[in-house]
Design a protein around this motif. Structure first.
Motif, PDB file in Angstrom:
ATOM      1  N   ARG A   1      -5.710   4.296  -1.401  1.00 24.87           N
ATOM      2  CA  ARG A   1      -6.421   4.773  -0.212  1.00 24.87           C
ATOM      3  C   ARG A   1      -5.911   4.076   1.041  1.00 24.87           C
ATOM      4  NH1 ARG A   1     -10.437   8.100  -1.256  1.00 24.87           N
ATOM      5  NH2 ARG A   1     -11.240   8.184  -3.380  1.00 24.87           N
ATOM      6  N   ASP A   2      -5.551   2.805   0.898  1.00 23.28           N
ATOM      7  CA  ASP A   2      -5.033   2.077   2.052  1.00 23.28           C
ATOM      8  C   ASP A   2      -3.683   2.616   2.505  1.00 23.28           C
ATOM      9  OD1 ASP A   2      -7.221   0.454   2.233  1.00 23.28           O
ATOM     10  OD2 ASP A   2      -6.342  -1.214   1.108  1.00 23.28           O
TER      11      ASP A   2
ATOM     12  N   GLY B   1       0.810  -1.207   0.000  1.00 24.15           N
ATOM     13  CA  GLY B   1       0.000   0.000   0.000  1.00 24.15           C
ATOM     14  C   GLY B   1       0.838   1.249   0.000  1.00 24.15           C
TER      15      GLY B   1
ATOM     16  N   HIS C   1     -14.324   1.417   3.010  1.00 23.57           N
ATOM     17  CA  HIS C   1     -14.375  -0.031   2.800  1.00 23.57           C
ATOM     18  C   HIS C   1     -15.540  -0.660   3.566  1.00 23.57           C
ATOM     19  CE1 HIS C   1     -10.774  -0.042   0.472  1.00 23.57           C
ATOM     20  NE2 HIS C   1     -10.026   0.415   1.453  1.00 23.57           N
TER      21      HIS C   1
ATOM     22  N   TYR D   1      -3.912   6.353   6.452  1.00 21.49           N
ATOM     23  CA  TYR D   1      -4.450   5.684   7.624  1.00 21.49           C
ATOM     24  C   TYR D   1      -5.975   5.632   7.565  1.00 21.49           C
ATOM     25  CZ  TYR D   1       0.191   6.034   9.628  1.00 21.49           C
ATOM     26  OH  TYR D   1       1.536   5.911   9.854  1.00 21.49           O
ATOM     27  N   GLN D   2      -6.532   4.457   7.802  1.00 22.59           N
ATOM     28  CA  GLN D   2      -7.964   4.243   7.746  1.00 22.59           C
ATOM     29  C   GLN D   2      -8.524   4.017   9.147  1.00 22.59           C
ATOM     30  OE1 GLN D   2      -9.836   4.487   5.021  1.00 22.59           O
ATOM     31  NE2 GLN D   2      -8.170   4.798   3.576  1.00 22.59           N
TER      32      GLN D   2
ATOM     33  N   ASP E   1      -7.909   1.439  -4.497  1.00 20.22           N
ATOM     34  CA  ASP E   1      -8.079   0.959  -3.123  1.00 20.22           C
ATOM     35  C   ASP E   1      -6.729   0.851  -2.433  1.00 20.22           C
ATOM     36  OD1 ASP E   1     -10.804   0.821  -3.313  1.00 20.22           O
ATOM     37  OD2 ASP E   1     -10.873  -1.319  -3.785  1.00 20.22           O
ATOM     38  N   CYS E   2      -5.733   0.384  -3.169  1.00 16.68           N
ATOM     39  CA  CYS E   2      -4.382   0.285  -2.612  1.00 16.68           C
ATOM     40  C   CYS E   2      -3.874   1.667  -2.217  1.00 16.68           C
ATOM     41  CB  CYS E   2      -3.446  -0.366  -3.636  1.00 16.68           C
ATOM     42  SG  CYS E   2      -1.735  -0.536  -3.087  1.00 16.68           S
TER      43      CYS E   2
ATOM     44  N   ASP F   1     -11.303  -0.480   9.522  1.00 16.79           N
ATOM     45  CA  ASP F   1     -12.372  -0.988   8.652  1.00 16.79           C
ATOM     46  C   ASP F   1     -12.788  -2.417   9.001  1.00 16.79           C
ATOM     47  OD1 ASP F   1     -12.750   1.262   6.974  1.00 16.79           O
ATOM     48  OD2 ASP F   1     -10.884   0.797   5.963  1.00 16.79           O
TER      49      ASP F   1
END
Length: 271
Positions: free
Chosen positions: A105-106, A20, A208, A109-110, A102-103, A113
């Motif tokens: 965005r990962d 990521g 996600h 920091y999320q 998606d990678c 999820d």
């Protein structure tokens, strides 16, 4: 939010793209990585962008931006897309825009999820599954945004109706949603003179999870409707695979804003 690849000094080779975080090739200048991080961050903050947009925002040459975009595409951090056009389409082929994958965005920091998704599945099962389970998740989603709604309502309390969309965007930005507004033509199903504004959220901390539980998007849209005193329409969501969460707010109803607004369009994208 801090980009994982963003460090003050970088003296070692970064993890491979599969983690990521964009990879740093041996011998790559630190300044190149820092600029590449700025390009990715700008796409996060402003949504899908053309190379020209990025060059202007970052004060770089178009050639330099394209070089960094090529590297980010190769790493799976961004991807080229055809630009979506709302309203009347101008002549000529739409410019290519670059959006985070998606990678990509990962790499930012999320908000836990996996834990959130497991908790929502547990709520649905505990309620009996099926329609009861979906209703329980929807009730949780409304409760989750209730505290936010109170704070946003306070921020909008003394704001004139025609300025409320911008004030809401500022409140959302303070909560990490990187929100902006822009003028917009009428959308399908609206009267021709019912132009309005688009409320654009360029980041979603729970994207996600919302992909699996659209009730989170629906509850948020309902809050927007109540806060703005008008029926709003969701045009796109990050959870649905779009680059930006876009909500259309018709101008025609701004002057008649009231707390008794009708329910908003579903958080799912219109068919």
């Amino acid at each position: 939010m801090k980009y994982k690849g963003e460090v003050a000094r970088e003296t070692t080779v970064a993890p491979a793209a599969a983690s990521g975080t964009p990879a740093v090739e041996p011998g790559e200048a630190e300044g190149q990585r820092g600029t590449r991080n700025r390009v990715a961050r700008s796409i996060l903050d402003h949504g899908p962008s053309t190379a020209a947009d990025l060059a202007e925002r970052l004060a770089l040459t178009p050639a330099a931006v394209r070089r960094h975009l090529d590297a980010l595409v190769a790493e799976g951090i961004v991807e080229p897309r055809d630009q979506r056009v709302y309203g009347s389409r101008s002549r000529g082929r739409p410019a290519k825009v670059f959006a985070l994958t998606d990678c990509g965005r990962d790499a930012f920091y999320q908000a836990y999820d996996q834990l959130a998704a497991e908790a929502l599945r547990w709520i649905a099962r505990s309620a009996g599954g099926g329609e009861r389970g979906e209703a329980a998740v929807a009730e949780f989603a409304r409760a989750r945004v209730a505290a936010q709604a109170e704070r946003y309502a306070a921020a909008l309390a003394d704001v004139p109706p025609e300025q409320r969309v911008r004030a809401l965007a500022e409140a959302l930005t303070a909560d990490g949603y990187a929100a902006t507004t822009r003028r917009a033509p009428a959308v399908a199903g609206q009267a021709r003179d019912a132009a309005g504004e688009q409320l654009c959220q360029h980041h979603c901390p729970v994207a996600h999870t919302a992909e699996q539980f659209p009730q989170l998007c629906e509850a948020e849209a309902e809050v927007f409707s109540r806060l703005l005193g008008t029926h709003v329409q969701r045009l796109a969501t990050i959870a649905h695979g779009d680059g930006v969460c876009t909500t259309f707010v018709p101008q025609a109803n701004h002057a008649n804003a009231s707390a008794s607004a009708s329910a908003s369009t579903s958080g799912r994208n219109p068919a």
